[in-house]
Design an enzyme around this catalytic site. Structure first.
Site, PDB file in Angstrom:
ATOM      1  N   HIS A  18      44.433  69.741  71.319  1.00 59.90           N
ATOM      2  CA  HIS A  18      45.883  69.712  71.114  1.00 59.90           C
ATOM      3  C   HIS A  18      46.218  69.300  69.690  1.00 59.90           C
ATOM      4  O   HIS A  18      47.201  69.781  69.113  1.00 59.90           O
ATOM      5  CB  HIS A  18      46.531  68.726  72.088  1.00 59.90           C
ATOM      6  CG  HIS A  18      46.373  69.103  73.524  1.00 59.90           C
ATOM      7  ND1 HIS A  18      47.055  70.140  74.109  1.00 59.90           N
ATOM      8  CD2 HIS A  18      45.583  68.589  74.494  1.00 59.90           C
ATOM      9  CE1 HIS A  18      46.710  70.241  75.385  1.00 59.90           C
ATOM     10  NE2 HIS A  18      45.827  69.309  75.636  1.00 59.90           N
ATOM     11  N   ASP A 116      54.770  68.887  72.490  1.00 57.64           N
ATOM     12  CA  ASP A 116      54.299  69.869  73.457  1.00 57.64           C
ATOM     13  C   ASP A 116      55.204  69.864  74.691  1.00 57.64           C
ATOM     14  O   ASP A 116      56.100  69.023  74.809  1.00 57.64           O
ATOM     15  CB  ASP A 116      52.853  69.559  73.846  1.00 57.64           C
ATOM     16  CG  ASP A 116      52.045  70.807  74.169  1.00 57.64           C
ATOM     17  OD1 ASP A 116      52.553  71.635  74.948  1.00 57.64           O
ATOM     18  OD2 ASP A 116      50.921  70.952  73.659  1.00 57.64           O
ATOM     19  N   GLN A 353      34.014  73.529  64.588  1.00 55.53           N
ATOM     20  CA  GLN A 353      33.792  74.861  65.162  1.00 55.53           C
ATOM     21  C   GLN A 353      34.158  75.959  64.184  1.00 55.53           C
ATOM     22  O   GLN A 353      33.468  76.985  64.098  1.00 55.53           O
ATOM     23  CB  GLN A 353      34.620  74.998  66.443  1.00 55.53           C
ATOM     24  CG  GLN A 353      34.520  76.364  67.098  1.00 55.53           C
ATOM     25  CD  GLN A 353      35.072  76.356  68.492  1.00 55.53           C
ATOM     26  OE1 GLN A 353      34.435  75.851  69.405  1.00 55.53           O
ATOM     27  NE2 GLN A 353      36.253  76.927  68.677  1.00 55.53           N
ATOM     28  N   TRP A 371      42.825  78.504  73.764  1.00 58.56           N
ATOM     29  CA  TRP A 371      43.569  79.320  72.820  1.00 58.56           C
ATOM     30  C   TRP A 371      43.175  79.035  71.370  1.00 58.56           C
ATOM     31  O   TRP A 371      43.125  79.953  70.536  1.00 58.56           O
ATOM     32  CB  TRP A 371      45.069  79.133  73.024  1.00 58.56           C
ATOM     33  CG  TRP A 371      45.910  80.157  72.303  1.00 58.56           C
ATOM     34  CD1 TRP A 371      46.919  79.917  71.430  1.00 58.56           C
ATOM     35  CD2 TRP A 371      45.811  81.585  72.406  1.00 58.56           C
ATOM     36  NE1 TRP A 371      47.464  81.099  70.978  1.00 58.56           N
ATOM     37  CE2 TRP A 371      46.798  82.142  71.565  1.00 58.56           C
ATOM     38  CE3 TRP A 371      44.980  82.456  73.121  1.00 58.56           C
ATOM     39  CZ2 TRP A 371      46.979  83.523  71.420  1.00 58.56           C
ATOM     40  CZ3 TRP A 371      45.165  83.835  72.985  1.00 58.56           C
ATOM     41  CH2 TRP A 371      46.147  84.349  72.141  1.00 58.56           C
ATOM     42  N   ASN A 372      42.864  77.782  71.039  1.00 59.56           N
ATOM     43  CA  ASN A 372      42.381  77.485  69.683  1.00 59.56           C
ATOM     44  C   ASN A 372      41.116  78.278  69.378  1.00 59.56           C
ATOM     45  O   ASN A 372      40.987  78.896  68.313  1.00 59.56           O
ATOM     46  CB  ASN A 372      42.068  75.992  69.530  1.00 59.56           C
ATOM     47  CG  ASN A 372      43.302  75.124  69.514  1.00 59.56           C
ATOM     48  OD1 ASN A 372      44.407  75.598  69.287  1.00 59.56           O
ATOM     49  ND2 ASN A 372      43.126  73.852  69.778  1.00 59.56           N
ATOM     50  N   GLU A 376      40.534  81.217  66.506  1.00 58.06           N
ATOM     51  CA  GLU A 376      39.486  81.078  65.497  1.00 58.06           C
ATOM     52  C   GLU A 376      38.529  82.260  65.550  1.00 58.06           C
ATOM     53  O   GLU A 376      38.087  82.767  64.509  1.00 58.06           O
ATOM     54  CB  GLU A 376      38.744  79.761  65.700  1.00 58.06           C
ATOM     55  CG  GLU A 376      39.577  78.534  65.356  1.00 58.06           C
ATOM     56  CD  GLU A 376      38.964  77.222  65.805  1.00 58.06           C
ATOM     57  OE1 GLU A 376      39.582  76.168  65.550  1.00 58.06           O
ATOM     58  OE2 GLU A 376      37.874  77.244  66.420  1.00 58.06           O
ATOM     59  N   GLU A 392      44.796  77.356  81.584  1.00 58.21           N
ATOM     60  CA  GLU A 392      45.235  78.745  81.422  1.00 58.21           C
ATOM     61  C   GLU A 392      44.099  79.673  81.032  1.00 58.21           C
ATOM     62  O   GLU A 392      44.320  80.859  80.742  1.00 58.21           O
ATOM     63  CB  GLU A 392      46.343  78.811  80.355  1.00 58.21           C
ATOM     64  CG  GLU A 392      45.877  78.808  78.913  1.00 58.21           C
ATOM     65  CD  GLU A 392      45.354  77.472  78.406  1.00 58.21           C
ATOM     66  OE1 GLU A 392      44.824  77.438  77.277  1.00 58.21           O
ATOM     67  OE2 GLU A 392      45.482  76.465  79.133  1.00 58.21           O
TER      68      GLU A 392
END
Length: 478
Positions: A18, A116, A353, A371-372, A376, A392
């Site tokens: 996050h 958020d 990462q 999603w991150n 990437e 999700e």
């Protein structure tokens, strides 16, 4: 009369996944618009606090202020087995008094709050101190469409969603298959369902919604979010596609054993395996993954963590103490480390990462489809082997495989059943060796170009961020 620049307060949920996009967003405000930025960190234990400070020191470059809020103990407020969908909203509600105290002492005070969907209780602080308030969920537009429409589904759908014979329909958007349902929707009697419905309602209390995606990636969904006859009449707030917001890789001449090993490998020859900063696998799944990688006969880097009895959602945010209590990689199959000496690199420490994905030797990514990680991968042109675990991620895996064509999906859902070694072996070779992998690689490179174009000056996300910045400045003049 010249007015001062906006001061933006960022309040992400706890957890590295996050925090990282909020760091990226803060950088954009600081560098592109010369705004003052303060990021407020919420920690649940000393380990997560230490990890956060390490990452910020590496990635912030002194561009913004950092305020560490007091650690929150919610053990007496929730069941020990509570899921992430319960823990996060409770943590963010309990942090509001400390956040208010911090804002009250700041000079000058922030003029904008961005948080958020589970941080909207802090809107009361924003209203008290005349701050405009925005929501920045670190997910894609498709999930946001589901979030704002869930309060309507709650009234219209009878019985459990998992018992519906047809996919859940969201006006103007792709429908949600029952098997891909977002975790909080799996049980309507669970507290996390109530928290999620509440989040969908409170999201509309914001002054606008920032989405970490771009117009060209999800055009149908963004059109629906703005359409007054579809989701626009539900949301009634402006939507800003500002993505892909990620942290950029640092100096690629990074040293250390890992990068020394990577530098010796051929381009596109290494499979990167990681399931994010918060997820863990069961012992059985860890074993099958190890054998699957070995059988594939492909080179790999595996960021591995000690297996837990609880995996996925229930293990998320519970720290990494398990790694410290095990013999180094003693939980991997007997003889595995010696057999893969020349083809694999196993690591348990946190590593950037984006630095790994930026290396030319990386050719595929076994990912939980956070999603991150997805963004990437797109920006680095890396195909994905989708291994969704919770939240999700099942929706994202479906989008990556069926809509974007940049990933291959497993025959079984890892969240429901252990994925066998043969299945892992086959999917790795499909991307790395088979002809089909070339088409997937071409598609992800098309998406990479689209993402880069969106963020460049004049691109759709660049324009959206500039429009958002103007709204911040207009609020200051009210």
């Amino acid at each position: 009369m010249e007015t001062s620049k906006p001061h933006v307060a960022l309040l992400p949920l706890p957890g590295i996944g996050h925090m990282i996009p909020y760091l990226g967003l803060g950088k954009l405000f600081a560098t592109h618009h010369n705004f003052k930025v303060t990021i407020f960190l919420v920690s649940i234990d000393h380990l997560s606090q230490k990890q956060s400070k390490t990452i910020i020191s590496e990635m912030s470059n002194g561009l913004f202020n950092v305020v560490q809020l007091p650690q929150i103990d919610i053990t007496k407020l929730i069941d020990p087995n509570a899921t992430m969908g319960i823990r996060l909203p409770v943590i963010m509600r309990e942090i509001v008094p400390a956040f208010r105290s911090s804002i009250a002492t700041m000079k000058p005070r922030p003029s904008v709050l961005i948080t958020d969907i589970f941080g909207t209780d802090a809107f009361s602080v924003a209203e008290e101190f005349n701050m405009s308030k925005y929501v920045f969920p670190v997910v894609h537009a498709w999930l946001i469409s589901l979030t704002i429409y869930t309060p309507i589904l709650d009234k219209e759908v009878k019985g459990e969603y998992v018992h519906q014979k047809e996919p859940l329909k969201i006006p103007g958007c792709a429908s949600i298959r029952v098997e891909d349902l977002f975790d909080p929707l799996l049980d309507r009697t669970n507290q996390q369902y109530d928290e999620y419905v509440r989040a969908g309602i409170r999201l509309r209390m914001s002054d606008g919604v920032l989405i970490n995606s771009w117009e060209e990636l999800e055009p149908k969904t963004f059109a629906a979010l703005r359409d007054d006859k579809l989701l626009g009449c539900v949301l009634e707030r402006p939507v800003y596609p500002v993505g892909p917001v990620v942290t950029q890789s640092s100096d690629l001449s990074k040293s250390g054993l890992l990068f020394d090993w990577l530098n010796k490998q051929l381009n596109d020859s290494v499979v990167y395996v990681s399931f994010g900063s918060g997820a863990t696998l069961s012992h059985e799944q860890t074993t099958e993954l190890a054998f699957g990688l070995e059988l594939s006969k492909q080179r790999f880097i595996w960021v591995v963590h000690a297996p837990t009895e609880e995996s996925g959602d229930k293990a998320y945010l519970k720290g990494r103490s398990g790694d410290e209590n095990h013999d180094q990689f003693g939980y991997l199959p007997e003889g595995f480390m010696s057999r893969i000496q020349n083809v694999g690199f196993v690591i348990s420490d946190w590593v950037s990462q984006v630095d790994i994905l930026s290396h030319p030797s990386i050719g595929a990514f076994i990912s939980q489809c956070g999603w991150n990680s997805t963004l990437e991968s797109i920006l680095k042109g890396i195909p994905i082997i989708a291994f969704p675990l919770f939240a999700e991620q099942k929706m994202t895996a479906t989008m990556l495989t069926e809509e974007f064509g940049m990933a291959v999906r497993l025959e079984v859902l890892p969240s429901n059943k252990v994925v066998g070694r043969e299945e892992i072996q086959n999917k790795v070779r499909k991307i790395m060796v088979d002809k089909e992998g070339h088409g997937i690689r071409d598609r992800v490179n098309e998406l990479k170009y689209s993402a880069e174009k969106a963020m460049c000056k004049g691109g759709s996300s660049y324009r959206a961020l500039s429009e958002l910045a103007k709204s911040f400045e207009a609020h200051m003049q009210l």
